[in-house]
Design a protein around this motif. Structure first.
Motif, short mmCIF file in Angstrom:
data_model
loop_
_atom_site.label_atom_id
_atom_site.label_comp_id
_atom_site.label_asym_id
_atom_site.label_seq_id
_atom_site.Cartn_x
_atom_site.Cartn_y
_atom_site.Cartn_z
N THR A 155 -9.88 -32.13 -13.23
CA THR A 155 -10.78 -31.04 -13.63
C THR A 155 -11.84 -30.77 -12.56
OG1 THR A 155 -12.09 -32.63 -14.90
CG2 THR A 155 -10.52 -31.31 -16.13
N ASP A 156 -12.16 -31.78 -11.75
CA ASP A 156 -13.19 -31.60 -10.73
C ASP A 156 -12.65 -31.03 -9.42
OD1 ASP A 156 -14.91 -32.59 -12.54
OD2 ASP A 156 -15.28 -34.52 -11.58
N LEU A 157 -11.34 -30.86 -9.33
CA LEU A 157 -10.76 -30.32 -8.09
C LEU A 157 -11.19 -28.88 -7.88
CD1 LEU A 157 -7.06 -31.57 -7.92
CD2 LEU A 157 -8.87 -32.05 -6.30
N ARG A 158 -11.69 -28.59 -6.69
CA ARG A 158 -12.13 -27.23 -6.36
C ARG A 158 -11.02 -26.53 -5.58
NH1 ARG A 158 -14.25 -27.51 -9.82
NH2 ARG A 158 -16.18 -28.47 -10.40
N PRO A 159 -10.98 -25.18 -5.59
CA PRO A 159 -9.93 -24.46 -4.85
C PRO A 159 -9.83 -24.89 -3.38
CG PRO A 159 -11.12 -22.93 -6.22
CD PRO A 159 -11.83 -24.25 -6.36
N ALA A 160 -10.98 -25.14 -2.74
CA ALA A 160 -10.96 -25.55 -1.33
C ALA A 160 -10.26 -26.90 -1.17
CB ALA A 160 -12.39 -25.63 -0.80
N GLU A 161 -10.54 -27.81 -2.10
CA GLU A 161 -9.90 -29.13 -2.06
C GLU A 161 -8.40 -29.01 -2.32
OE1 GLU A 161 -13.32 -32.25 -3.54
OE2 GLU A 161 -12.40 -30.96 -5.03
N LEU A 162 -8.08 -28.11 -3.24
CA LEU A 162 -6.65 -27.88 -3.56
C LEU A 162 -5.91 -27.38 -2.33
CD1 LEU A 162 -6.21 -26.20 -7.06
CD2 LEU A 162 -5.14 -28.26 -6.22
N GLN A 186 -5.01 -39.50 -3.75
CA GLN A 186 -5.45 -40.89 -3.88
C GLN A 186 -6.81 -41.10 -3.20
OE1 GLN A 186 -3.16 -44.05 -1.99
NE2 GLN A 186 -3.08 -45.11 -3.94
N LEU A 187 -6.99 -40.43 -2.06
CA LEU A 187 -8.30 -40.53 -1.38
C LEU A 187 -9.41 -39.96 -2.27
CD1 LEU A 187 -7.73 -39.62 2.38
CD2 LEU A 187 -8.49 -41.79 1.45
N LEU A 188 -9.10 -38.84 -2.92
CA LEU A 188 -10.10 -38.23 -3.83
C LEU A 188 -10.37 -39.16 -5.01
CD1 LEU A 188 -8.91 -34.51 -3.86
CD2 LEU A 188 -10.98 -35.39 -2.82
N ALA A 189 -9.30 -39.79 -5.51
CA ALA A 189 -9.47 -40.74 -6.63
C ALA A 189 -10.33 -41.91 -6.18
CB ALA A 189 -8.11 -41.23 -7.10
N ARG A 190 -10.11 -42.37 -4.96
CA ARG A 190 -10.88 -43.51 -4.42
C ARG A 190 -12.37 -43.14 -4.32
NH1 ARG A 190 -7.70 -44.70 0.05
NH2 ARG A 190 -6.28 -46.02 -1.08
N LYS A 191 -12.61 -41.89 -3.88
CA LYS A 191 -14.01 -41.42 -3.78
C LYS A 191 -14.65 -41.41 -5.16
CE LYS A 191 -13.87 -38.33 0.18
NZ LYS A 191 -13.82 -36.90 0.54
N LYS A 192 -13.88 -40.90 -6.12
CA LYS A 192 -14.38 -40.79 -7.50
C LYS A 192 -14.67 -42.17 -8.09
CE LYS A 192 -13.47 -37.23 -10.01
NZ LYS A 192 -14.85 -36.93 -10.38
N LEU A 193 -13.85 -43.13 -7.69
CA LEU A 193 -14.00 -44.48 -8.23
C LEU A 193 -15.08 -45.27 -7.49
CD1 LEU A 193 -10.24 -45.44 -8.65
CD2 LEU A 193 -11.87 -45.15 -10.49
#
Lengths: 166, 165
Positions: free
Chosen positions: A53-60, A75-82
């Motif tokens: 839900t937090d993914l932005r169009p630019a990130e996509l 996975q990198l984004l998940a790691r940042k979130k964690l």
């Protein structure tokens, strides 16, 4: 070919459709990874939902860029979130080798690694630590840490065909 | 030299996000110049996927529903977002506009004809619909039964009167 979202297409229905595709392909893998870090199914599912839900169009667009590995990006984004959670949990294994890995259980690749390799691999992969931080923590040169990380990956590569995952 | 670079462990650090910014920049440069670096990187990414596939856990259906609901909510907000106030050329509304105070909006109560309800209500509505049909069928059945019983009662009364005579 991966579908890139143009600025005109970056409408919410198009984003939703793209997210659905990503979720279907990588949701299970990401949940497995998050659950290994968090060790709580409900919280891991919550993190997974937030990741999407937090993914932005630019990130996509970055994720879907040609030549990019979609899963590794996610996975990198998940790691940042964690990161916040990761900082609050203990290390994978006791630094002096007195105890077995605390947080990662049931991963046959990690079981095959030496104690030092486990420390480095788990520190980087599950706890999001940088090479510099690990070098300081383990009182070893950065080159040695990188080498240990490389050895960990060599173990995974040499044994990946035994997993039955294709 | 390239093989030495590949074997240094920098690629592994890069894909796990543990490399420094300087190392990342250097790697991206090397990747663009040397295809061997790119190939080695792709192999590593495949390794990462292998680990993840090995440890994958199927998410429950309601996890996607949460994501879907969130996006639907955003879509709803987007469609009902207030439009920016643009000053009319005839200056009839001059007094309402305050220059240099950022975007101006007119607050209006939403006049949407749609109502947003949670998905679980779908099952409640279906249950109410089915129950209402059952009640209707029961009502018709008992009405007919009652009418038939009344008819029989009347017939019996008539017969009784005739017998008495």
């Amino acid at each position: 070919m991966k579908p890139q979202l143009t600025s005109a297409e970056a409408s919410l229905p198009a984003i939703k459709q793209t997210l659905r595709g990503l979720y279907n392909s990588y949701g299970g893998m990401l949940l497995g990874y998050i659950q290994e870090v968090i060790k709580d199914r409900a919280t891991a599912e919550q993190y997974l939902a937030e990741l999407f839900t937090d993914l932005r169009p630019a990130e996509l667009n970055e994720i879907l860029a040609p030549g990019t590995n979609v899963f590794c990006r996610l996975q990198l984004l998940a790691r940042k979130k964690l990161a916040a959670y990761i900082n609050s949990v203990g290390d994978c294994a006791d630094k002096h080798g007195a105890s077995p890995p605390k947080n990662i259980g049931g991963n046959k690749f990690i079981d095959m690694m030496s104690h030092e390799q486990q420390l480095v691999f788990c520190g980087v992969h599950y706890h999001g630590k940088s090479i510099t931080a690990l070098a300081a923590e383990l009182n070893q040169p950065e080159a040695a840490i990188r080498q240990l990380l490389k050895e960990s990956f060599t173990i995974i590569r040499n044994n990946r065909d035994d997993t039955g995952v294709h | 030299m390239i093989q030495e670079y590949i074997n240094s462990g920098i690629l592994e650090a890069y894909i796990t996000g543990s490399a420094s910014e300087q190392e990342v920049q250097e790697l991206l440069r090397m990747k663009a110049i040397y295809p061997e670096v790119n190939t080695a990187l792709q192999e590593l990414e495949t390794d990462m996927e292998r680990i993840a596939q090995y440890m994958a856990v199927t998410p429950p259906i309601h996890t996607w529903d949460k994501i879907s609901d969130h996006i639907d909510e955003l879509m709803l907000r987007q469609t009902s977002a207030p439009t920016q106030f643009i000053e009319r050329e005839d200056n009839n509304y001059k007094n309402f506009s305050k220059p240099d105070t950022g975007p101006q909006y007119i607050e209006l109560e939403a006049e949407s004809n749609h109502m947003k309800v949670h998905k679980t209500w779908k099952w409640v509505f279906i249950a109410v619909f089915v129950l209402s049909k059952i009640f209707l069928a029961c009502a018709i059945y008992f009405y007919l039964e009652n009418r038939q019983a009344q008819q029989q009662l009347n017939d019996l009364k008539t017969e009784l009167h005739q017998l008495k005579k």
